[in-house]
Design a protein around this motif. Structure first.
Motif, mmCIF file in Angstrom:
data_model
loop_
_atom_site.group_PDB
_atom_site.id
_atom_site.type_symbol
_atom_site.label_atom_id
_atom_site.label_comp_id
_atom_site.label_asym_id
_atom_site.label_seq_id
_atom_site.Cartn_x
_atom_site.Cartn_y
_atom_site.Cartn_z
ATOM 1 N N GLN A 61 99.498 25.283 -18.998
ATOM 2 C CA GLN A 61 100.589 26.087 -18.439
ATOM 3 C C GLN A 61 100.248 26.565 -17.025
ATOM 4 O OE1 GLN A 61 103.418 26.035 -19.869
ATOM 5 N NE2 GLN A 61 102.633 25.103 -21.741
ATOM 6 N N ALA A 66 106.446 30.388 -21.882
ATOM 7 C CA ALA A 66 105.377 29.603 -22.500
ATOM 8 C C ALA A 66 104.391 30.512 -23.238
ATOM 9 C CB ALA A 66 104.652 28.791 -21.438
ATOM 10 N N ARG A 87 101.784 23.310 -10.057
ATOM 11 C CA ARG A 87 102.533 22.133 -9.595
ATOM 12 C C ARG A 87 103.956 22.500 -9.224
ATOM 13 N NH1 ARG A 87 99.004 19.666 -13.290
ATOM 14 N NH2 ARG A 87 100.249 20.522 -14.984
ATOM 15 N N TYR A 135 96.262 24.782 -24.057
ATOM 16 C CA TYR A 135 97.637 25.229 -23.797
ATOM 17 C C TYR A 135 97.689 26.142 -22.574
ATOM 18 C CZ TYR A 135 102.322 27.057 -24.824
ATOM 19 O OH TYR A 135 103.648 27.404 -24.747
ATOM 20 N N ALA A 179 105.001 25.086 -27.204
ATOM 21 C CA ALA A 179 105.829 25.381 -26.026
ATOM 22 C C ALA A 179 107.304 25.436 -26.390
ATOM 23 C CB ALA A 179 105.594 24.322 -24.953
ATOM 24 N N ALA A 188 108.917 20.427 -17.345
ATOM 25 C CA ALA A 188 107.517 20.768 -17.076
ATOM 26 C C ALA A 188 106.642 20.488 -18.292
ATOM 27 C CB ALA A 188 107.403 22.232 -16.670
ATOM 28 N N GLN A 189 107.144 20.824 -19.478
ATOM 29 C CA GLN A 189 106.347 20.589 -20.685
ATOM 30 C C GLN A 189 106.163 19.099 -20.935
ATOM 31 O OE1 GLN A 189 104.735 23.022 -21.947
ATOM 32 N NE2 GLN A 189 105.827 24.564 -20.760
ATOM 33 N N ASN A 210 100.782 23.647 -14.783
ATOM 34 C CA ASN A 210 102.220 23.511 -14.609
ATOM 35 C C ASN A 210 102.742 24.424 -13.516
ATOM 36 O OD1 ASN A 210 104.165 21.950 -15.717
ATOM 37 N ND2 ASN A 210 103.830 22.768 -17.763
ATOM 38 N N ALA A 212 105.027 32.172 -26.793
ATOM 39 C CA ALA A 212 104.830 31.399 -28.016
ATOM 40 C C ALA A 212 103.481 31.685 -28.660
ATOM 41 C CB ALA A 212 104.956 29.910 -27.720
ATOM 42 N N MET A 232 118.420 32.920 -21.291
ATOM 43 C CA MET A 232 117.639 32.074 -20.383
ATOM 44 C C MET A 232 118.603 31.158 -19.645
ATOM 45 S SD MET A 232 114.438 29.605 -21.321
ATOM 46 C CE MET A 232 113.082 29.468 -20.164
ATOM 47 N N THR A 256 116.586 27.216 -15.596
ATOM 48 C CA THR A 256 115.190 27.493 -15.933
ATOM 49 C C THR A 256 114.763 26.738 -17.185
ATOM 50 O OG1 THR A 256 115.373 29.689 -14.948
ATOM 51 C CG2 THR A 256 113.544 29.324 -16.462
ATOM 52 N N VAL A 307 111.038 32.113 -10.771
ATOM 53 C CA VAL A 307 111.334 31.151 -11.841
ATOM 54 C C VAL A 307 110.045 30.714 -12.534
ATOM 55 C CG1 VAL A 307 112.224 28.861 -12.339
ATOM 56 C CG2 VAL A 307 113.455 30.358 -10.770
ATOM 57 N N LEU A 311 114.049 23.188 -16.299
ATOM 58 C CA LEU A 311 112.752 23.106 -15.631
ATOM 59 C C LEU A 311 111.626 23.224 -16.651
ATOM 60 C CD1 LEU A 311 113.285 25.242 -12.393
ATOM 61 C CD2 LEU A 311 112.671 22.831 -12.507
ATOM 62 N N TYR A 312 111.814 24.126 -17.601
ATOM 63 C CA TYR A 312 110.784 24.351 -18.616
ATOM 64 C C TYR A 312 110.552 23.086 -19.442
ATOM 65 C CZ TYR A 312 108.286 26.748 -22.401
ATOM 66 O OH TYR A 312 107.350 27.145 -23.316
ATOM 67 N N ARG A 325 114.317 12.692 -10.618
ATOM 68 C CA ARG A 325 114.053 14.063 -11.070
ATOM 69 C C ARG A 325 115.362 14.824 -11.260
ATOM 70 N NH1 ARG A 325 111.319 18.239 -11.898
ATOM 71 N NH2 ARG A 325 111.390 20.236 -10.780
ATOM 72 N N GLU A 344 109.062 33.261 -14.916
ATOM 73 C CA GLU A 344 109.901 33.219 -16.119
ATOM 74 C C GLU A 344 109.418 32.108 -17.060
ATOM 75 O OE1 GLU A 344 114.724 33.078 -17.025
ATOM 76 O OE2 GLU A 344 113.989 32.863 -14.976
ATOM 77 N N ILE A 345 109.090 30.983 -16.462
ATOM 78 C CA ILE A 345 108.616 29.850 -17.254
ATOM 79 C C ILE A 345 107.289 30.184 -17.930
ATOM 80 C CG2 ILE A 345 107.649 27.530 -17.025
ATOM 81 C CD1 ILE A 345 109.895 26.909 -15.044
ATOM 82 N N ASN A 358 103.528 17.940 -18.579
ATOM 83 C CA ASN A 358 102.261 18.388 -19.110
ATOM 84 C C ASN A 358 101.720 17.442 -20.146
ATOM 85 O OD1 ASN A 358 100.596 20.505 -18.652
ATOM 86 N ND2 ASN A 358 102.133 22.010 -19.216
ATOM 87 N N LEU A 382 111.610 28.524 -27.335
ATOM 88 C CA LEU A 382 113.023 28.403 -26.917
ATOM 89 C C LEU A 382 113.999 28.896 -27.987
ATOM 90 C CD1 LEU A 382 112.900 24.945 -25.131
ATOM 91 C CD2 LEU A 382 112.845 27.226 -24.144
#
Lengths: 200, 200
Positions: free
Chosen positions: A172, A196, A178, A168, B196, B171-172, A175, A199, B160, B164, A188, B167-168, B136, A191-192, B175, B200
């Motif tokens: 991340q 992540a 990238r 994990y 992940a 991104a997950q 991520n 959690a 949030m 963002t 940002v 994007l989160y 995208r 923040e992401i 991943n 949220l």
DNA sequence: CACATTACGTACCTATAGTTACGAAATAAA
DNA sequence: TTTATTTCGTAACTATAGGTACGTAATGTG
């Protein structure tokens, strides 16, 4: 010719600057992609093609050598952070800070060469592939050790396997690199990452 | 020659099966990498090179067409899931289920072609790049709409930004697809996704 | 039938990739 | 100075990439 304490050697002295070539190739690969042709690296480094082949053997050998250099740097810094005796949450924050540092301001390309190459692992030769695998295993191992220590301190939930947690964290981080390469702002991305990591 | 309701056309009838070529190219790109040479796709599809170029114009055109097909499929399925009226958490679970489905059992390659191509966006021609960008943006827009609906229902944290969060999620998902391509088991990927998404 | 039209695919083109043969150059030892 | 040794880099080689020129085949039309 006598250099340093080395005993004088016969034959024409070597003029190829290995470190300079390595650094040039590293920056080429990192800034664009590991596809950059050997000829281009030669041109940028001011070296001849046969010189490169004498030093690194092949394209595969050069990429392996570049990854060794790059992996050493990245892995060293990560080890420093993970080996810290600070609380788990502060180490997490240090990881974030390190990950989203302004690479451009340091004269470094955005993103991470290792993650970029991992995504294309199968396209490389055996030496490069092996190096990629090794660096990945090293990375996961470092994460595991850190998590196990955190678990021992009661700082990490026991209901998640160390292996999964390591995957994990690594995922991340990848991520984040990238996203950085895609031009997402470091704020940002931070923040992401915080989301992540919240959690855990 | 009369086919369907189309009016008869002069000249030699076309024999190139566009859909078959597209599917072949799609599977080649997906299973290995978008680097696969046109010649190889021709061989696999049983088509001639000039035939391919007549149909798609260029390597860039073929990749764009393949992405259109692939993007349509992926985007349709995602839209179905996100448009559901179920509670936020259940939609999240549906996303996970869809993401970690056993693609191999369905005769599909692991991973996601779109994420694989996004990682190498800059290596493609203008048509392909544009398509990647468009897909995208579409994807992020779908996520945003869903999140905004969830926010309106009080199912999503207001602290949030929608951007963002989108994007989160994206991104997950990326991943997960990369981990799948690397051979990580779908169970572990599911665990990682649940972790992940639990943030949220 | 001959003709206009359209698509066909063999056999090529050019560019570039990774790689190397080989003669010249630079040194230490004899 | 000559010889042995080592590295140098120009100029090739081979393979393969994307792309196409062009003669041929297959159709509808007059």
């Amino acid at each position: 010719m006598i250099v340093d304490g080395k005993p004088p050697t016969r034959g024409r002295p070597k003029t190829l600057e290995r470190d300079h070539v390595l650094k040039t190739a590293l920056m080429c690969y990192w800034a664009t992609s590991p596809d950059v042709a050997i000829s281009k690296i030669c041109a940028k480094a001011g070296a001849s093609k046969p010189g490169l082949y004498r030093e690194f053997g092949s394209d595969d050998g050069l990429k392996e050598a570049v990854l060794s250099v790059y992996g050493e740097i990245v892995s060293t810094r990560r080890s420093e952070i993970l080996a810290s005796e600070q609380p788990f949450s502060e180490v997490l924050e240090a990881l974030i800070t390190y990950t989203i540092q302004d690479r451009r301001a340091l004269g470094l390309p955005d993103g991470c060469l290792l993650f970029a190459m991992r995504a294309r692992r199968d396209e490389f030769g055996p030496l490069t592939r092996k190096k990629i695998d090794q660096l990945r295993l090293d990375s996961l191992e470092k994460y595991r050790q850190w998590i196990d220590r955190a678990k021992a301190n009661g700082e990490f939930r026991a209901d998640m396997s160390t292996e999964t947690a390591a995957l994990y964290l690594d995922a991340q981080a990848g991520n984040a690199m990238r996203l950085q390469k895609e031009g997402i702002s470091n704020e940002v991305i931070g923040e992401i990452l915080r989301t992540a990591f919240s959690a855990l």
